[in-house]
Design a protein around this motif. Structure first.
Motif, PDB file in Angstrom:
ATOM      1  N   TYR A  97       0.634  70.835 146.932  1.00  0.00           N
ATOM      2  CA  TYR A  97      -0.584  70.109 146.559  1.00  0.00           C
ATOM      3  C   TYR A  97      -1.327  70.803 145.421  1.00  0.00           C
ATOM      4  O   TYR A  97      -2.512  70.576 145.220  1.00  0.00           O
ATOM      5  CB  TYR A  97      -1.469  69.900 147.798  1.00  0.00           C
ATOM      6  N   ARG A  98      -0.589  71.631 144.704  1.00  0.00           N
ATOM      7  CA  ARG A  98      -1.106  72.180 143.443  1.00  0.00           C
ATOM      8  C   ARG A  98      -0.239  71.555 142.365  1.00  0.00           C
ATOM      9  O   ARG A  98       0.939  71.904 142.228  1.00  0.00           O
ATOM     10  CB  ARG A  98      -0.995  73.704 143.428  1.00  0.00           C
ATOM     11  N   LYS A 156       1.508  63.235 140.299  1.00  0.00           N
ATOM     12  CA  LYS A 156       2.309  62.699 141.405  1.00  0.00           C
ATOM     13  C   LYS A 156       2.046  63.484 142.682  1.00  0.00           C
ATOM     14  O   LYS A 156       1.928  64.716 142.654  1.00  0.00           O
ATOM     15  CB  LYS A 156       3.807  62.766 141.064  1.00  0.00           C
ATOM     16  N   ILE A 157       1.921  62.764 143.787  1.00  0.00           N
ATOM     17  CA  ILE A 157       1.837  63.368 145.118  1.00  0.00           C
ATOM     18  C   ILE A 157       2.998  62.775 145.907  1.00  0.00           C
ATOM     19  O   ILE A 157       3.104  61.551 146.018  1.00  0.00           O
ATOM     20  CB  ILE A 157       0.502  63.019 145.819  1.00  0.00           C
ATOM     21  N   ALA A 180      -2.205  60.421 151.604  1.00  0.00           N
ATOM     22  CA  ALA A 180      -2.874  61.496 152.337  1.00  0.00           C
ATOM     23  C   ALA A 180      -2.659  62.804 151.587  1.00  0.00           C
ATOM     24  O   ALA A 180      -1.554  63.086 151.127  1.00  0.00           O
ATOM     25  CB  ALA A 180      -2.303  61.599 153.745  1.00  0.00           C
ATOM     26  N   ILE A 181      -3.734  63.583 151.451  1.00  0.00           N
ATOM     27  CA  ILE A 181      -3.624  64.910 150.830  1.00  0.00           C
ATOM     28  C   ILE A 181      -4.120  65.946 151.844  1.00  0.00           C
ATOM     29  O   ILE A 181      -5.303  66.290 151.874  1.00  0.00           O
ATOM     30  CB  ILE A 181      -4.418  64.981 149.505  1.00  0.00           C
ATOM     31  N   PRO A 182      -3.193  66.396 152.729  1.00  0.00           N
ATOM     32  CA  PRO A 182      -3.589  67.343 153.775  1.00  0.00           C
ATOM     33  C   PRO A 182      -3.678  68.765 153.230  1.00  0.00           C
ATOM     34  O   PRO A 182      -2.926  69.657 153.602  1.00  0.00           O
ATOM     35  CB  PRO A 182      -2.469  67.198 154.819  1.00  0.00           C
ATOM     36  N   ALA A 183      -4.624  68.962 152.304  1.00  0.00           N
ATOM     37  CA  ALA A 183      -4.859  70.267 151.689  1.00  0.00           C
ATOM     38  C   ALA A 183      -6.344  70.367 151.417  1.00  0.00           C
ATOM     39  O   ALA A 183      -7.017  69.345 151.278  1.00  0.00           O
ATOM     40  CB  ALA A 183      -4.068  70.394 150.389  1.00  0.00           C
ATOM     41  N   GLY A 184      -6.839  71.593 151.335  1.00  0.00           N
ATOM     42  CA  GLY A 184      -8.254  71.777 151.058  1.00  0.00           C
ATOM     43  C   GLY A 184      -9.098  71.802 152.311  1.00  0.00           C
ATOM     44  O   GLY A 184      -8.593  71.960 153.430  1.00  0.00           O
ATOM     45  N   GLU A 185     -10.428  71.628 152.119  1.00  0.00           N
ATOM     46  CA  GLU A 185     -11.357  71.789 153.229  1.00  0.00           C
ATOM     47  C   GLU A 185     -11.301  70.613 154.193  1.00  0.00           C
ATOM     48  O   GLU A 185     -11.197  69.455 153.795  1.00  0.00           O
ATOM     49  CB  GLU A 185     -12.788  71.968 152.708  1.00  0.00           C
ATOM     50  N   LYS A 186     -11.404  70.941 155.487  1.00  0.00           N
ATOM     51  CA  LYS A 186     -11.423  69.927 156.539  1.00  0.00           C
ATOM     52  C   LYS A 186     -12.858  69.674 156.996  1.00  0.00           C
ATOM     53  O   LYS A 186     -13.774  70.404 156.619  1.00  0.00           O
ATOM     54  CB  LYS A 186     -10.595  70.412 157.737  1.00  0.00           C
TER      55      LYS A 186
END
Length: 309
Positions: free
Chosen positions: A177-178, A213-214, A294-300
């Motif tokens: 996700y970078r 792209k993801i 969905a981008i399951p990265a970063g702050e929750k």
């Protein structure tokens, strides 16, 4: 990153249509790409700076009061136009003319500006870049201007929210996700409507668009500010907003654009201050920046512990 990046421009959240999440069905999810030690160290330093910003500027907030034209008495007594969380029953009054605010302080307020006791003062708002801060006991307060609204934002240096803060919670670091994105600058004429939690919608000039792209799917995000030579700023949300991340959208800042590309590191997506205080006025993700992946990265964001706005 300074607190001005937590753009002070926060509206009812648009519920994303509940799309079936089918992209993972046909293939095994790609394995997590773990970072090296240098990356982890840099991430931890950034996280410490973000946490410090929350503790200094946002968690201590104890009130936000929109002023009415003319005189607005303030203090802890219920009869005041503006009822403060602590301090004397009658501290003085704010006088709003147009967007200009002056204050009259009663002697029992024991209030100071820049270390000096004052009875009257004209107050520079936050938008001036040099807001006048009044000190009264453990309280610090100043004028903020948001569109047509003019208000007083109060901070309490003894706020329990700072000591009770459990810290920022993140997804595991994942370099998938970078991503490197192509940068398309705008002609400077286009604006998009950015809603905020007050219910205001502000047309904001578009700096440009990033294309990336993801999981093999092309995505676009519109940059709302930032200078390509220094770094861009985004407010976005994605399908994790339904379960794991802040529904109004997350913030993402980048380094400078170089040779037409810019790195988007979603491991550094962070919540707006509205996620920790009702006294912030954050922007929400504009419809252009609501991603269908969905981008399951970063702050929750722990929805269970925040019964809220």
């Amino acid at each position: 990153m300074n607190s001005t990046n937590r753009v002070a421009v926060v509206v009812t959240f648009c519920v994303l249509s509940l799309l079936p999440i089918s992209q993972g069905a046909g293939k095994a999810a790609s394995s997590v790409s773990a970072p090296d030690a240098a990356y982890v160290q840099s991430f931890e330093k950034w996280k410490a700076e973000e946490t410090d910003d929350l503790k200094q500027n946002w968690l201590p907030l104890a009130g936000l009061y929109w002023l009415k034209p003319g005189k607005n008495s303030f203090g802890t007594a219920q009869g005041n136009a503006v009822v403060f969380p602590k301090g004397p029953a009658h501290a003085g009054e704010f006088d709003l003319e147009g967007k200009d605010v002056s204050v009259k302080l009663l002697s029992e307020a024991h209030a100071t500006v820049a270390g000096k006791a004052v009875a009257n003062a004209k107050l520079d708002a936050d938008v001036s870049g040099h807001s006048t801060v009044i000190e009264m006991g453990s309280l610090r307060f100043h004028v903020i201007v948001r569109g047509e609204r003019v208000g007083i934002r109060v901070k309490d240096l003894e706020s329990a929210a700072v000591s009770n803060f459990k810290g920022m919670i993140f997804f595991p670091l994942d370099l998938n996700y970078r991503v490197t994105a192509a940068w398309e600058p705008s002609d400077g004429k286009k604006t998009i409507d950015v809603p905020n939690v007050l219910g205001d919608v502000t047309p904001v000039p578009v700096a440009g668009t990033v294309i990336f792209k993801i999981n093999g799917q092309e995505q676009r995000l519109t940059a709302l500010g930032g200078d390509p030579s220094k770094g861009l700023s985004f407010v976005f949300n994605d399908l994790t907003a339904k379960t794991d991340t802040y529904p109004g959208g997350r913030f993402l800042d980048t380094d400078a654009v170089t040779n037409g590309t810019v790195i988007l590191d979603f491991n550094r997506a962070y919540n707006p201050p509205c996620a920790v205080t009702p006294y912030a006025t954050c922007p929400l993700a504009p419809k252009e920046n609501r991603l269908g992946v969905a981008i399951p990265a970063g702050e929750k964001f722990d929805k269970a512990t925040h019964g809220h706005h």
